[in-house]
Design a protein around this motif. Structure first.
Motif, PDB file in Angstrom:
ATOM      1  N   CYS A  70      -5.566   9.358   6.223  1.00  0.00           N
ATOM      2  CA  CYS A  70      -4.920   8.031   6.337  1.00  0.00           C
ATOM      3  C   CYS A  70      -4.134   7.760   5.062  1.00  0.00           C
ATOM      4  CB  CYS A  70      -5.957   6.930   6.556  1.00  0.00           C
ATOM      5  SG  CYS A  70      -6.885   7.106   8.087  1.00  0.00           S
ATOM      6  N   ILE A  71      -2.930   7.258   5.257  1.00  0.00           N
ATOM      7  CA  ILE A  71      -2.071   6.899   4.110  1.00  0.00           C
ATOM      8  C   ILE A  71      -1.482   5.508   4.378  1.00  0.00           C
ATOM      9  CG2 ILE A  71      -0.022   7.493   2.780  1.00  0.00           C
ATOM     10  CD1 ILE A  71      -0.473  10.409   3.571  1.00  0.00           C
ATOM     11  N   GLU A  72      -1.614   4.625   3.394  1.00  0.00           N
ATOM     12  CA  GLU A  72      -1.057   3.266   3.508  1.00  0.00           C
ATOM     13  C   GLU A  72      -0.129   3.008   2.321  1.00  0.00           C
ATOM     14  OE1 GLU A  72      -2.370  -1.460   3.689  1.00  0.00           O
ATOM     15  OE2 GLU A  72      -3.888   0.108   3.350  1.00  0.00           O
ATOM     16  N   ILE A  73       1.026   2.420   2.624  1.00  0.00           N
ATOM     17  CA  ILE A  73       1.999   2.066   1.586  1.00  0.00           C
ATOM     18  C   ILE A  73       2.289   0.574   1.696  1.00  0.00           C
ATOM     19  CG2 ILE A  73       4.343   2.419   0.727  1.00  0.00           C
ATOM     20  CD1 ILE A  73       4.229   5.251   1.842  1.00  0.00           C
ATOM     21  N   GLY A  74       2.249  -0.151   0.552  1.00  0.00           N
ATOM     22  CA  GLY A  74       2.487  -1.602   0.569  1.00  0.00           C
ATOM     23  C   GLY A  74       3.003  -2.095  -0.765  1.00  0.00           C
ATOM     24  N   CYS A  75       3.013  -3.423  -0.922  1.00  0.00           N
ATOM     25  CA  CYS A  75       3.570  -4.024  -2.151  1.00  0.00           C
ATOM     26  C   CYS A  75       3.038  -5.437  -2.327  1.00  0.00           C
ATOM     27  CB  CYS A  75       5.101  -4.054  -2.068  1.00  0.00           C
ATOM     28  SG  CYS A  75       5.900  -4.821  -3.503  1.00  0.00           S
ATOM     29  N   THR A  76       2.874  -5.843  -3.568  1.00  0.00           N
ATOM     30  CA  THR A  76       2.581  -7.241  -3.927  1.00  0.00           C
ATOM     31  C   THR A  76       3.700  -7.732  -4.840  1.00  0.00           C
ATOM     32  OG1 THR A  76       1.233  -6.548  -5.813  1.00  0.00           O
ATOM     33  CG2 THR A  76       0.091  -6.952  -3.735  1.00  0.00           C
ATOM     34  N   GLU A  77       4.060  -9.006  -4.715  1.00  0.00           N
ATOM     35  CA  GLU A  77       5.209  -9.560  -5.434  1.00  0.00           C
ATOM     36  C   GLU A  77       4.775 -10.691  -6.358  1.00  0.00           C
ATOM     37  OE1 GLU A  77       8.805 -10.181  -2.882  1.00  0.00           O
ATOM     38  OE2 GLU A  77       7.374  -9.811  -1.247  1.00  0.00           O
ATOM     39  N   ASP A  78       5.527 -10.870  -7.456  1.00  0.00           N
ATOM     40  CA  ASP A  78       5.424 -12.072  -8.286  1.00  0.00           C
ATOM     41  C   ASP A  78       6.838 -12.512  -8.648  1.00  0.00           C
ATOM     42  OD1 ASP A  78       6.293 -10.484 -10.391  1.00  0.00           O
ATOM     43  OD2 ASP A  78       4.279 -10.189 -11.210  1.00  0.00           O
ATOM     44  N   ALA A  79       6.961 -13.412  -9.626  1.00  0.00           N
ATOM     45  CA  ALA A  79       8.272 -14.004  -9.920  1.00  0.00           C
ATOM     46  C   ALA A  79       9.261 -12.988 -10.485  1.00  0.00           C
ATOM     47  CB  ALA A  79       8.109 -15.172 -10.898  1.00  0.00           C
ATOM     48  N   TYR A  80       8.775 -11.933 -11.144  1.00  0.00           N
ATOM     49  CA  TYR A  80       9.683 -11.031 -11.853  1.00  0.00           C
ATOM     50  C   TYR A  80       9.622  -9.583 -11.358  1.00  0.00           C
ATOM     51  CZ  TYR A  80       9.746 -14.943 -15.104  1.00  0.00           C
ATOM     52  OH  TYR A  80       9.866 -16.189 -15.658  1.00  0.00           O
ATOM     53  N   THR A  81       8.471  -9.148 -10.876  1.00  0.00           N
ATOM     54  CA  THR A  81       8.288  -7.736 -10.570  1.00  0.00           C
ATOM     55  C   THR A  81       7.694  -7.540  -9.182  1.00  0.00           C
ATOM     56  OG1 THR A  81       6.090  -7.741 -11.579  1.00  0.00           O
ATOM     57  CG2 THR A  81       7.945  -7.143 -13.000  1.00  0.00           C
ATOM     58  N   ASN A  82       7.833  -6.288  -8.695  1.00  0.00           N
ATOM     59  CA  ASN A  82       7.185  -5.848  -7.463  1.00  0.00           C
ATOM     60  C   ASN A  82       6.250  -4.700  -7.804  1.00  0.00           C
ATOM     61  OD1 ASN A  82       8.786  -7.669  -5.986  1.00  0.00           O
ATOM     62  ND2 ASN A  82      10.411  -6.132  -5.719  1.00  0.00           N
ATOM     63  N   THR A  83       5.017  -4.794  -7.312  1.00  0.00           N
ATOM     64  CA  THR A  83       4.040  -3.732  -7.561  1.00  0.00           C
ATOM     65  C   THR A  83       3.789  -3.006  -6.244  1.00  0.00           C
ATOM     66  OG1 THR A  83       3.007  -4.995  -9.344  1.00  0.00           O
ATOM     67  CG2 THR A  83       1.732  -3.193  -8.380  1.00  0.00           C
ATOM     68  N   TYR A  84       4.252  -1.747  -6.156  1.00  0.00           N
ATOM     69  CA  TYR A  84       4.110  -0.942  -4.948  1.00  0.00           C
ATOM     70  C   TYR A  84       2.851  -0.070  -5.084  1.00  0.00           C
ATOM     71  CZ  TYR A  84       9.005  -2.305  -4.662  1.00  0.00           C
ATOM     72  OH  TYR A  84      10.158  -3.031  -4.632  1.00  0.00           O
ATOM     73  N   PHE A  85       2.242   0.283  -3.927  1.00  0.00           N
ATOM     74  CA  PHE A  85       1.047   1.123  -3.976  1.00  0.00           C
ATOM     75  C   PHE A  85       1.072   2.143  -2.837  1.00  0.00           C
ATOM     76  CE2 PHE A  85      -0.207  -2.484  -1.336  1.00  0.00           C
ATOM     77  CZ  PHE A  85      -0.840  -1.878  -0.248  1.00  0.00           C
ATOM     78  N   ILE A  86       0.441   3.290  -3.083  1.00  0.00           N
ATOM     79  CA  ILE A  86       0.237   4.345  -2.095  1.00  0.00           C
ATOM     80  C   ILE A  86      -1.254   4.633  -2.088  1.00  0.00           C
ATOM     81  CG2 ILE A  86       0.751   6.696  -1.368  1.00  0.00           C
ATOM     82  CD1 ILE A  86       3.020   5.057  -3.875  1.00  0.00           C
ATOM     83  N   ARG A  87      -1.904   4.392  -0.940  1.00  0.00           N
ATOM     84  CA  ARG A  87      -3.358   4.540  -0.844  1.00  0.00           C
ATOM     85  C   ARG A  87      -3.677   5.640   0.171  1.00  0.00           C
ATOM     86  NH1 ARG A  87      -4.484  -0.418   0.365  1.00  0.00           N
ATOM     87  NH2 ARG A  87      -4.898  -1.064  -1.804  1.00  0.00           N
ATOM     88  N   ASP A  88      -4.611   6.521  -0.194  1.00  0.00           N
ATOM     89  CA  ASP A  88      -5.055   7.574   0.740  1.00  0.00           C
ATOM     90  C   ASP A  88      -6.565   7.608   0.766  1.00  0.00           C
ATOM     91  OD1 ASP A  88      -6.188   9.751  -1.127  1.00  0.00           O
ATOM     92  OD2 ASP A  88      -4.203   9.396  -2.014  1.00  0.00           O
ATOM     93  N   ASN A  89      -7.101   8.342   1.738  1.00  0.00           N
ATOM     94  CA  ASN A  89      -8.556   8.481   1.848  1.00  0.00           C
ATOM     95  C   ASN A  89      -8.998   9.902   1.532  1.00  0.00           C
ATOM     96  OD1 ASN A  89      -7.466   9.706   4.084  1.00  0.00           O
ATOM     97  ND2 ASN A  89      -9.078   9.045   5.506  1.00  0.00           N
ATOM     98  N   GLY A  90      -8.282  10.508   0.558  1.00  0.00           N
ATOM     99  CA  GLY A  90      -8.535  11.917   0.232  1.00  0.00           C
ATOM    100  C   GLY A  90      -9.737  12.114  -0.665  1.00  0.00           C
ATOM    101  N   VAL A  91      -9.675  13.239  -1.437  1.00  0.00           N
ATOM    102  CA  VAL A  91     -10.833  13.650  -2.233  1.00  0.00           C
ATOM    103  C   VAL A  91     -11.035  12.737  -3.440  1.00  0.00           C
ATOM    104  CG1 VAL A  91     -10.659  16.027  -1.495  1.00  0.00           C
ATOM    105  CG2 VAL A  91      -9.403  15.284  -3.526  1.00  0.00           C
TER     106      VAL A  91
END
Length: 612
Positions: free
Chosen positions: A519-540
């Motif tokens: 399973c792989i999930e890609i998303g993002c959280t935002e604030d006033a100045y920046t975007n924080t992107y993430f890549i999450r997996d269920n690997g080792v």
């Protein structure tokens, strides 16, 4: 729209802070002067008011005592005259004869008529011991309708005594009796009653008020409160509790509040009441307060002018310093301030000039060093380019030869070799290919430092989807469960950011490939100045104790036999983040997968903002 008190206070504070020093100083001095003048004026006014009121009270006491003494002396003369008349032999003889002796009657009437020469005496009456009227001498048309029994009963006159009675209202006039007992052989045989008119003209009252000043009012009344008069007409009774109170204040039916003193008149059943209007008594203190306020206003005006001149004298060199500092901030390091004073501002200006000269010299030294370092950097870059060229051509040739010979050996002599020889031949070809890829990665990593970043708006969702499709092209369609959330755009170099996605997504695919359902999930959280992107997996996953090794060159947390790789991908991603003023980090647990977070500016204006 309603504004609460705290918001209004913040607005007022902001408005005051928005003022310049040249504006603030006069305002502050004005406020200070205003407070001092108000406190001083009010304190002085209260003191003067108390002193003025005390003087007015003392004067009122003294005036009342003088009037009482004057009225008492007049009353004493009237009593003496009444006793003298009562002691006349002809009057006694007339009463002993019970009014039958005509000779004594004529003599008595003549004595009574002499008392009427006083213009205030309107009526003289002669009564016997039974209080029966025996003889009467009156001015034409004068009649006092008063019960004589009640008058005599109120006075209770003894032998050889005389008293003045209460004031009575008869018609429109006011009278009072002067009564003396007639005694013969220690027996009261009759009474003499002399009725006097109590009145004064309005003009006389006005002159009296002017004479004593302070718009004073004189009132006289019976001590039992039955009748009060201003010597012209009857008036309403003052407060009943004044008879034994002395000084008091009250509000007359008509007029402002007044202070008064009531004192008994000697030899009479009367009270004299002298009234001063409080406003008139305090008129001097009011004038004093007005004068103080006028002087205070003049002082405030002078203070504002002096404060403005003072603030101008202070802010003028400050403005010069501000202009010079702005010039330095704009790059003009030769800007100096003219010094023409020896106070603290002059010292500050000289210190600023010294600092400006030092900054200018430091700037010249810095430019020289920058030029030297730039030349050194250009030389190093040329050496790096030469090294890259050497690696690309000189090292690649033997690697290609080694790989080619290995392939030829395997193709031509593979069937003749045993299994161990075939395995060694495969290892030679595999390591040669891996060495070539490692050389390519090192060249790309070294060139990253000198590569110019082209900033533009990047559609992160499209880039992530393209990378995912490219990396999963050779995989079974249903093998990986991929979920890509909504990803806002960011600002950066699209080619470099694509390399970030390629590295991180390829790692997620690689390290979760051995799970039954990757399973792989890609998303993002935002604030006033920046975007924080993430890549999450269920690997080792990996042990967080070794997280500091993730982004180093050739640093691997898993064996090459388990997962292929050169150990440069995450270091490459870290350098791309630094060139974008971004950050990257990872969170993981063994056998529970890993999540990589990277932060990028949301827009160009946040490119150099501090990220968190």
């Amino acid at each position: 729209m309603k504004v609460n008190s705290s918001a209004r206070t913040r607005i007022n504070r902001f408005q005051f802070r928005g003022l310049s020093i040249q504006q603030r100083l006069p305002i502050l001095i004005c406020i200070l002067l205003l407070c001092v003048i108000i406190i001083f004026s009010w304190t002085s006014y209260v003191g003067v008011k108390r002193a003025t009121l005390k003087v007015g009270q003392d004067r009122l006491y003294a005036l009342t005592e003088q009037l009482c003494s004057m009225f008492g002396q007049s009353s004493q003369n009237y009593l003496i005259a009444a006793r003298t008349m009562a002691g006349q032999d002809s009057i006694k003889k007339f009463l002993r004869s019970e009014g039958k002796d005509s000779g004594s009657a004529s003599a008595s009437l003549e004595i009574m008529q002499k008392l009427q020469k006083d213009s205030s005496t309107l009526l003289v009456e002669l009564l016997d011991a039974n209080k029966t009227l025996k003889l009467r001498s009156a001015r034409p048309g004068i009649e006092v309708k008063v019960n004589l029994d009640s008058v005599l009963n109120d006075l209770s006159i003894g032998q050889d005594a005389s008293k003045i009675g209460k004031i009575y209202l008869s018609g429109d006039s006011m009278y009072y009796p002067v009564v003396a007992s007639i005694t013969d052989e220690k027996q009261v045989i009759g009474y003499v009653i002399r009725w006097r008119l109590l009145s004064a003209t309005p003009k006389a009252i006005e002159q009296f008020s002017k004479l004593i000043g302070t718009n004073a009012t004189l009132n006289i009344g019976n001590n039992d409160g039955s009748l009060w008069t201003d010597l012209v007409k009857p008036i309403p009774n003052p407060p009943l509790d004044i008879r034994y109170k002395g000084l008091f204040e009250y509000s007359p039916p008509k007029g402002s509040r007044a202070i008064a003193v009531a004192q008994p008149i000697p030899n009479t059943p009367w009270l004299v009441l002298v009234v001063f209007p409080r406003k008139t008594v305090l008129e001097a203190s009011t004038h004093f307060l007005n004068s103080i306020l006028l002087i205070g206003g003049a002082l405030i005006a002078i203070g504002i002018l002096l404060a403005w001149l003072m603030s101008r004298n202070i802010t003028r060199p400050l403005n010069k310093l501000t202009a010079a500092a702005s010039a330095i901030a704009g790059g003009d390091y030769s800007s100096l301030v003219q010094v023409d004073r020896n106070d603290e501002l002059g010292k500050l200006a000289r210190a600023f000039n010294t600092m400006s000269i030092q900054v200018h010299n430091a700037q010249l030294d810095l430019e020289k060093k920058v030029k030297e370092r730039t030349a050194q950097l250009e030389a190093a870059n040329k050496e790096l380019e030469a090294f890259s060229y050497s690696v690309s051509h000189d090292l690649r040739a033997p690697l290609r030869a080694l790989s080619g010979y290995g392939m030829m050996l395997k193709e031509d002599y593979g069937p003749k070799l045993d299994d161990e020889a075939n395995r060694i031949t495969d290892r030679i070809v595999s390591n040669a290919k891996m060495m070539g890829k490692l050389i390519d990665d090192l060249i790309s990593f070294s060139q990253m430092g000198v590569k110019e970043v082209v900033h533009q708006t990047v559609d992160m969702k499209k880039v992530a989807e393209d990378c995912m499709a490219e990396l999963l092209h050779h995989e079974t369609p249903d093998k990986y469960q991929v979920h890509i959330n909504n990803l806002p755009a960011c600002h950066g170099d699209s080619n470099l950011i694509k390399q970030v996605w390629m590295n991180l997504i390829s790692n997620a695919i690689k390290y979760s490939s051995k799970k039954p359902v990757p399973c792989i999930e890609i998303g993002c959280t935002e604030d006033a100045y920046t975007n924080t992107y993430f890549i999450r997996d269920n690997g080792v996953g990996f042990d967080m104790q070794h997280a500091h090794k993730l982004f180093g060159v050739f640093q691997r947390l898993h064996s090459h036999k388990v997962f292929e790789g050169t150990g440069i991908g995450l270091a490459f991603v870290k350098r791309i983040m630094l060139k974008h003023n971004g950050e990257i980090r990872a969170v993981s647990s063994i056998d529970e997968g890993a999540t990589f977070y990277f932060t990028l500016p949301a827009s160009r204006k946040n490119l150099f903002a501090k990220t968190g």
